[in-house]
Enzyme design. Sequence first.
Site, PDB file in Angstrom:
ATOM      1  N   TYR A  99       0.841  -1.202   0.000  1.00  0.00           N
ATOM      2  CA  TYR A  99       0.000   0.000   0.000  1.00  0.00           C
ATOM      3  C   TYR A  99       0.877   1.253   0.000  1.00  0.00           C
ATOM      4  O   TYR A  99       0.657   2.178  -0.782  1.00  0.00           O
ATOM      5  CB  TYR A  99      -0.939  -0.014   1.221  1.00  0.00           C
ATOM      6  CG  TYR A  99      -1.674   1.282   1.422  1.00  0.00           C
ATOM      7  CD1 TYR A  99      -2.699   1.662   0.561  1.00  0.00           C
ATOM      8  CD2 TYR A  99      -1.325   2.147   2.457  1.00  0.00           C
ATOM      9  CE1 TYR A  99      -3.362   2.877   0.739  1.00  0.00           C
ATOM     10  CE2 TYR A  99      -1.984   3.350   2.635  1.00  0.00           C
ATOM     11  CZ  TYR A  99      -2.998   3.717   1.776  1.00  0.00           C
ATOM     12  OH  TYR A  99      -3.650   4.911   1.942  1.00  0.00           O
ATOM     13  N   TRP A 117      -5.316   1.862  10.377  1.00  0.00           N
ATOM     14  CA  TRP A 117      -5.467   1.755   8.926  1.00  0.00           C
ATOM     15  C   TRP A 117      -5.215   0.321   8.464  1.00  0.00           C
ATOM     16  O   TRP A 117      -5.873  -0.161   7.542  1.00  0.00           O
ATOM     17  CB  TRP A 117      -4.537   2.752   8.233  1.00  0.00           C
ATOM     18  CG  TRP A 117      -4.690   2.747   6.749  1.00  0.00           C
ATOM     19  CD1 TRP A 117      -3.733   2.449   5.828  1.00  0.00           C
ATOM     20  CD2 TRP A 117      -5.878   3.055   5.996  1.00  0.00           C
ATOM     21  NE1 TRP A 117      -4.245   2.550   4.559  1.00  0.00           N
ATOM     22  CE2 TRP A 117      -5.567   2.925   4.635  1.00  0.00           C
ATOM     23  CE3 TRP A 117      -7.178   3.418   6.349  1.00  0.00           C
ATOM     24  CZ2 TRP A 117      -6.492   3.152   3.615  1.00  0.00           C
ATOM     25  CZ3 TRP A 117      -8.104   3.637   5.334  1.00  0.00           C
ATOM     26  CH2 TRP A 117      -7.758   3.498   3.992  1.00  0.00           C
ATOM     27  N   GLU A 161     -11.629   5.455   4.523  1.00  0.00           N
ATOM     28  CA  GLU A 161     -11.142   6.386   5.545  1.00  0.00           C
ATOM     29  C   GLU A 161     -12.221   6.648   6.599  1.00  0.00           C
ATOM     30  O   GLU A 161     -11.920   6.744   7.787  1.00  0.00           O
ATOM     31  CB  GLU A 161     -10.682   7.710   4.919  1.00  0.00           C
ATOM     32  CG  GLU A 161      -9.418   7.606   4.094  1.00  0.00           C
ATOM     33  CD  GLU A 161      -8.154   7.352   4.895  1.00  0.00           C
ATOM     34  OE1 GLU A 161      -8.182   7.425   6.149  1.00  0.00           O
ATOM     35  OE2 GLU A 161      -7.128   7.075   4.269  1.00  0.00           O
TER      36      GLU A 161
END
Length: 183
Positions: A16, A46, A38
Amino acid sequence: MIRCAWCGRDPLYVRYHDEEWGKPVYNDQTLFEFLILESAQAGLSWITILRKRENYRKAFANFDAQKVAEFTEQDVERLLMDQGIIRNRLKINSTLNNARLFMEIQQKFGSFSNYIWGFLPDKKPIINTWKDHKNAPARTELSDRISLDMKKRGFKFFGTTICYAYMQATGMINDHIEGCIAR
């Protein structure tokens, strides 16, 4: 090889970091994807969301804003049973709400990309120069302004900190440290 320290050694996080984070995104479907992810991340890490990303893709119609905007209360109940996503009624309902608002912005501005990138000078990314990722802020005046505008439009789970993370994820802001291979 230098990388931002926040991604650690987890292969999913590293991929990522290297391939997505900080890279400018202008595609509305991808911008909608990150809006969902998000917002789901609020209060969580995350990496938790990244690990559930494919489940989110399946649960939310491959991040098709129009399809998500048409979800019903039955869909909400189905999603609340889906162990592959964050099963929080407020977050799920906000995703449906945000999908409808996302489409309103598309109609008003021609695309969500035009709207969101319109907050940046010349619609170009802000490239910061940090020696350590810990120097990057959690919010800025710009994230305050975007978040406030989106709140006025009715968006949920998109405060200034989530907005700043969204801006980093979609490359509106490049916070890769100096010397990082993904810079």
